[in-house]
Scaffold this active site. Structure first.
Site, PDB file in Angstrom:
ATOM      1  N   CYS A 160       7.681   4.179  -1.268  1.00 21.83           N
ATOM      2  CA  CYS A 160       8.601   4.168  -0.138  1.00 21.83           C
ATOM      3  C   CYS A 160      10.017   3.848  -0.589  1.00 21.83           C
ATOM      4  CB  CYS A 160       8.171   3.128   0.900  1.00 21.83           C
ATOM      5  SG  CYS A 160       6.695   3.599   1.793  1.00 21.83           S
ATOM      6  N   GLY A 184       0.799  -1.211   0.000  1.00 20.88           N
ATOM      7  CA  GLY A 184       0.000   0.000   0.000  1.00 20.88           C
ATOM      8  C   GLY A 184       0.833   1.263   0.000  1.00 20.88           C
ATOM      9  N   CYS A 185       2.145   1.169  -0.118  1.00 24.11           N
ATOM     10  CA  CYS A 185       3.002   2.357  -0.119  1.00 24.11           C
ATOM     11  C   CYS A 185       3.985   2.221  -1.265  1.00 24.11           C
ATOM     12  CB  CYS A 185       3.733   2.493   1.218  1.00 24.11           C
ATOM     13  SG  CYS A 185       4.653   4.030   1.361  1.00 24.11           S
ATOM     14  N   GLY A 186       3.555   2.569  -2.464  1.00 22.32           N
ATOM     15  CA  GLY A 186       4.331   2.245  -3.646  1.00 22.32           C
ATOM     16  C   GLY A 186       5.523   3.124  -3.910  1.00 22.32           C
TER      17      GLY A 186
END
Length: 275
Positions: A116, A112-114
């Site tokens: 980072c 869900g944190c593309g």
């Protein structure tokens, strides 16, 4: 023989409903650390569902611009690492290896944190290909694509906590589908499936069970897909990015209704109006 973890697990739970407690079991989505290494150097670590890992690694490599074609990966090996997770080891052609060394992006982030782990703000706004495909879709096509994706989620039917992405083509239906706890991961898996089967991403629609953030638009542009349809709303940056790279962005696509935000000429209005 090293065995990969299953994508689902069962855990006991104490439930409360209708003013009483009850013991039972709940099917849960498994979440595993998945590392991608190229020629012995770890490049990215994500949390994801341990399924379709070869497709995931190939799709990630393509949508992140690490490789240009599947042939740039000369060898791939999936290696379970016990409690540490899973490593997918890839070995690149000499030309691709040199390009990766120059690029040198180290990434590590949760599902869900593309974005980072990128090293500079410029990486977040990297130049994308412009999608010029002339696909034309009717509202019934969009509804059919979303319905097909909903029916093709066996893991989510059991765990109720897993995203899906699919590639749908008129007259042919759903050609590729993947599930993952991470929405970016699901789309990368679909990208890998399309690349392995030689399907041209410009010929169909990408369907998503999630909201649309900018990373999903970026990946769709690299796939060459002219249309994205998603069950939830987009971010404002995703809309601006879709506009800039020529993608028709359709969101809040539920029960036959939808909202189109960009490049709406690809939607054939027929009896509902004119272009």
């Amino acid at each position: 023989m090293r065995i990969l973890p299953a994508p689902l697990a069962t855990h006991g739970q104490l439930g409360f409903a209708e003013a009483s407690f009850h013991q039972g079991d709940r099917v849960l989505a498994e979440e595993t650390a998945i590392a991608f290494s190229y020629d012995g150097a770890t490049h990215a670590v994500m949390m994801g569902t341990p399924a379709d890992l070869e497709d995931f690694a190939l799709g990630f490599s393509l949508t992140e611009g690490i490789i240009a074609t599947p042939a740039d990966i000369e060898e791939m090996e999936v290696v379970p690492r016990g409690l540490l997770g899973i490593e997918v080891r890839m070995y690149l052609s000499e030309a691709t290896k040199a390009r990766l060394v120059r690029r040198s992006r180290a990434m590590a982030g949760p599902a869900g944190c593309g974005l980072c782990g990128i090293q500079a703000l410029e990486d977040a706004a990297r130049k994308l290909p412009h999608v010029c495909a002339g696909l034309s879709l009717r509202p019934s096509d969009i509804a059919a694509a979303m319905s097909a994706l909903s029916a093709a989620q066996p893991l989510n039917r059991q765990a109720r906590a897993i995203h899906a992405a699919g590639f749908w083509r008129p007259q042919e239906g759903l050609l590729a589908v993947a599930e993952d706890v991470g929405r970016h991961n699901a789309l990368d898996k679909v990208a890998g499936k399309l690349a392995r089967s030689g399907v041209n991403g410009a010929t169909g629609l990408i369907a998503l069970t999630s909201r649309v953030s900018v990373e999903l638009i970026q990946k769709a542009a690299r796939i060459g897909a002219p249309v994205i349809a998603a069950i939830s709303a987009p971010t404002a940056l995703a809309v601006r990015t879709a506009e800039a790279c020529g993608i028709t962005l359709i969101a809040v696509a539920r029960d036959g209704a939808f909202e189109a935000f960009t490049h709406t000429a690809r939607i054939h209005r027929g009896a509902h109006g004119t272009h």
